[in-house]
Design a protein around this motif. Structure first.
Motif, PDB file in Angstrom:
ATOM      1  N   THR A 159       0.824  -1.207   0.000  1.00 57.14           N
ATOM      2  CA  THR A 159       0.000   0.000   0.000  1.00 57.14           C
ATOM      3  C   THR A 159       0.858   1.258   0.000  1.00 57.14           C
ATOM      4  O   THR A 159       0.576   2.217  -0.716  1.00 57.14           O
ATOM      5  N   LEU A 198      -1.741  16.700  -7.892  1.00 55.62           N
ATOM      6  CA  LEU A 198      -2.441  15.421  -8.040  1.00 55.62           C
ATOM      7  C   LEU A 198      -2.438  14.965  -9.495  1.00 55.62           C
ATOM      8  O   LEU A 198      -2.294  13.776  -9.788  1.00 55.62           O
ATOM      9  N   ARG A 199      -2.567  15.920 -10.396  1.00 56.28           N
ATOM     10  CA  ARG A 199      -2.537  15.558 -11.814  1.00 56.28           C
ATOM     11  C   ARG A 199      -1.160  14.979 -12.168  1.00 56.28           C
ATOM     12  O   ARG A 199      -1.064  14.030 -12.949  1.00 56.28           O
ATOM     13  N   ALA A 225       0.819  13.544  -9.997  1.00 61.16           N
ATOM     14  CA  ALA A 225       0.960  12.287  -9.256  1.00 61.16           C
ATOM     15  C   ALA A 225       0.253  11.138  -9.967  1.00 61.16           C
ATOM     16  O   ALA A 225       0.670   9.985  -9.878  1.00 61.16           O
ATOM     17  N   LYS A 285       0.396  10.523 -12.942  1.00 55.65           N
ATOM     18  CA  LYS A 285       1.366   9.928 -13.850  1.00 55.65           C
ATOM     19  C   LYS A 285       2.564   9.343 -13.102  1.00 55.65           C
ATOM     20  O   LYS A 285       3.036   8.267 -13.437  1.00 55.65           O
ATOM     21  N   GLU A 327       3.063   8.869  -9.649  1.00 57.88           N
ATOM     22  CA  GLU A 327       2.847   8.090  -8.423  1.00 57.88           C
ATOM     23  C   GLU A 327       1.486   7.401  -8.539  1.00 57.88           C
ATOM     24  O   GLU A 327       0.515   7.813  -7.899  1.00 57.88           O
ATOM     25  N   ARG A 352      -0.007   5.130  -7.247  1.00 54.23           N
ATOM     26  CA  ARG A 352      -0.728   4.842  -6.012  1.00 54.23           C
ATOM     27  C   ARG A 352      -1.664   5.997  -5.644  1.00 54.23           C
ATOM     28  O   ARG A 352      -2.710   5.784  -5.034  1.00 54.23           O
ATOM     29  N   CYS A 353      -1.291   7.205  -5.999  1.00 48.62           N
ATOM     30  CA  CYS A 353      -2.162   8.353  -5.738  1.00 48.62           C
ATOM     31  C   CYS A 353      -3.294   8.401  -6.757  1.00 48.62           C
ATOM     32  O   CYS A 353      -4.423   8.755  -6.435  1.00 48.62           O
ATOM     33  N   ILE A 363      -5.046   6.183  -8.200  1.00 51.55           N
ATOM     34  CA  ILE A 363      -6.190   5.313  -7.948  1.00 51.55           C
ATOM     35  C   ILE A 363      -7.206   6.021  -7.042  1.00 51.55           C
ATOM     36  O   ILE A 363      -8.402   5.939  -7.260  1.00 51.55           O
ATOM     37  N   SER A 364      -6.688   6.735  -6.069  1.00 50.81           N
ATOM     38  CA  SER A 364      -7.577   7.489  -5.187  1.00 50.81           C
ATOM     39  C   SER A 364      -8.443   8.459  -5.982  1.00 50.81           C
ATOM     40  O   SER A 364      -9.615   8.640  -5.700  1.00 50.81           O
ATOM     41  N   ARG A 405     -11.318   6.790  -7.686  1.00 46.59           N
ATOM     42  CA  ARG A 405     -12.387   6.335  -6.791  1.00 46.59           C
ATOM     43  C   ARG A 405     -13.389   7.421  -6.476  1.00 46.59           C
ATOM     44  O   ARG A 405     -14.483   7.176  -6.002  1.00 46.59           O
TER      45      ARG A 405
END
Lengths: 167, 167
Positions: free
Chosen positions: B74, B150-151, B153, B155, B157, B159-160, B162-163, B166
């Motif tokens: 995770t 976030l945009r 991330a 690309k 990261e 893992r970010c 997916i959040s 959701r």
DNA sequence: TATTGTTATACTCTATAACTATA
DNA sequence: TATAGTTATAGAGTATAACAATA
């Protein structure tokens, strides 16, 4: 065209990070800073040089004569660390060190013609890395992001702040 | 009130970084990521814990039972590294490890009541750090910055990302 | 005595891979 | 044979401080 070898997609999607972490700009900044470093390092690999070397060449490329101390202070590097970096640049014939006749403790460091050419190549590489890292953002968003980061850097990286003041 | 001890202002302003570096969002991101890490570490010092510990507690605080492997996946931590981090949390009585009776190779890790209290304190600390780091920005700018990060991330990261999906 | 550049040392992180116990 | 967790080792990176030459 990508500057870095594309990574194989993970076969299983990784579990998702806790929401509170993803909601934190500070957390994202830390992770993205690390990702940016990794991307940069991968892109530099072929060149045999390090982003540290690029920063040094940039300082020297500005024209004003620099001593090892002034380079270190400008970039925030440790002076001991700088010695090795300059050794590597000198071995490749990209810079030269000369004793300062006015103060024989000092070394004046200068770019060689090969150093100037190397700097130009790294400038191009640097633009490619920037473009690849910021690919998800359009021009407007990139400018917005840069403005916001610069405002933070004024507080957290005073060396950047001065540049702002000069504008 | 600052979470970290204020640093003495440097008596001489440091020489300014090359313009091309300051103009690069990627460069600023790397430096700011490092600054964020340093600020965070300083703020955590008193607690005797590490941001890594906070992330682990957050995952456990989400309720679903976790094994060491699932925690590592995770958060993107190495499993070997996680062992030591859990040792430290267990010594402080913040988590407990139990063998999974269904698969005796696995350890199921859970928060203790002390662990839940520690998590709450670290949540508060985390908010203070965020507020201190983003101090130069108002609420609107903070949201803008977060959206842009976030945009990126998504690309860099996954893992970010997916959040985001959701939501 | 202080400063410039140099070298050596030690310490932190991280990545890797062996090892055990279970499956 | 493969997997979960553990442990040990080595390597990179960084920080610190001793050192020689010069001021």
């Amino acid at each position: 065209m990508s500057v870095t070898t594309p990574q194989p997609a993970p076969s299983f999607p990784a579990a998702q990070l806790p929401e509170e972490l993803v909601a934190s700009a500070t957390f994202l900044l830390k992770r993205l800073g690390f990702a940016a470093k990794e991307l940069t390092m991968a892109a530099y690999e072929k060149s045999g040089l390090h982003p540290y070397h690029y920063a040094i060449l940039l300082v020297l490329g500005e024209g004003s004569p620099e001593t090892q101390g002034s380079i270190a202070d400008t970039l925030g590097y440790d002076r001991g660390q700088l010695v090795g970096l300059l050794d590597e640049l000198e071995e490749r014939g990209l810079v030269e060190r000369r004793r300062d006749p006015n103060d024989r403790r000092r070394h004046v460091v200068r770019l060689t013609p090969d150093g100037k050419r190397a700097l130009q190549k790294l400038r191009t590489l640097s633009r490619q890395i920037e473009d690849e890292f910021l690919a998800p953002l359009n021009e407007t968003d990139r400018r917005k992001l840069h403005t916001l980061l610069l405002r933070l850097a004024e507080k957290h990286e005073p060396r950047c702040a001065i540049s702002v003041a000069r504008r």
